[in-house]
Design a protein around this motif. Structure first.
Motif: not given
Length: 180
Positions: A85-106
């Motif tokens: 969840l923390d990784a999603l909140r920080r932003g994830v590295e994808l092939r087309d670049g890093r995503t912006r941070p997301a709000l993520a919760e269970s």
């Protein structure tokens, strides 16, 4: 004009399809003439799709510079750990670049309609639901983000865009709404 539509699983976000055999499109839902989708959802995703006949409004709804948050309910394979969840909140590295941070919760499983076909169920593999709020809209972004942190997506439902919500619309139903 702005329309909130609950796009069913397997429906294309366009009004025509030239493939053989043709796949279901927006043309089969009695939408007013002259509207088009402001953004899109993949055929294997469900939920809120906004349609309009106003190009300026469509641009404001879809351009990342206008920061319209998109809320998704995501059924994932596995049980989310805090580090995922923390990784999603920080932003994830994808092939087309890093995503912006997301709000993520269970979240608890949302009250949803049955999907046709149903999501594959395996007794030996747990699943869970997340709520993700993102401010961009790359191709298959939510699916790629959850996969990148080790939580493959099983079902993806868009619940909101900006101030617009599904709010009880059944799959295939639509309503007029007030922009904003």
């Amino acid at each position: 004009m702005l329309i909130a539509f609950n796009k069913p699983y397997g429906v294309l976000c366009q009004f025509t399809d030239r493939s053989e055999p043709p796949r279901p499109t927006l043309a089969g839902f009695g939408l007013p003439p002259g509207v088009y989708a402001a953004g899109r959802l993949d055929h294997d995703s469900e939920g809120l799709l906004l349609l309009t006949d106003d190009g300026g409004l469509a641009h404001r709804l879809t351009d990342p510079r206008h920061k319209q948050p998109k809320t998704y309910w995501v059924q994932v394979e596995g049980t989310p750990r805090p580090d995922q969840l923390d990784a999603l909140r920080r932003g994830v590295e994808l092939r087309d670049g890093r995503t912006r941070p997301a709000l993520a919760e269970s979240i608890e499983p949302p009250a949803l309609w049955p999907r046709d076909p149903p999501v594959r169920f395996r007794k030996t593999v747990p699943d869970a639901w997340l709520q993700l709020v993102i401010g961009e809209g790359r191709n298959r972004q939510v699916r790629r983000m959850t996969a990148a942190v080790g939580l493959p997506t099983l079902r993806l439902v868009r619940a909101g865009i900006g101030g617009q919500r599904l709010d009880g619309l059944a799959p295939g139903e639509w309503r007029m709404c007030v922009p904003g």
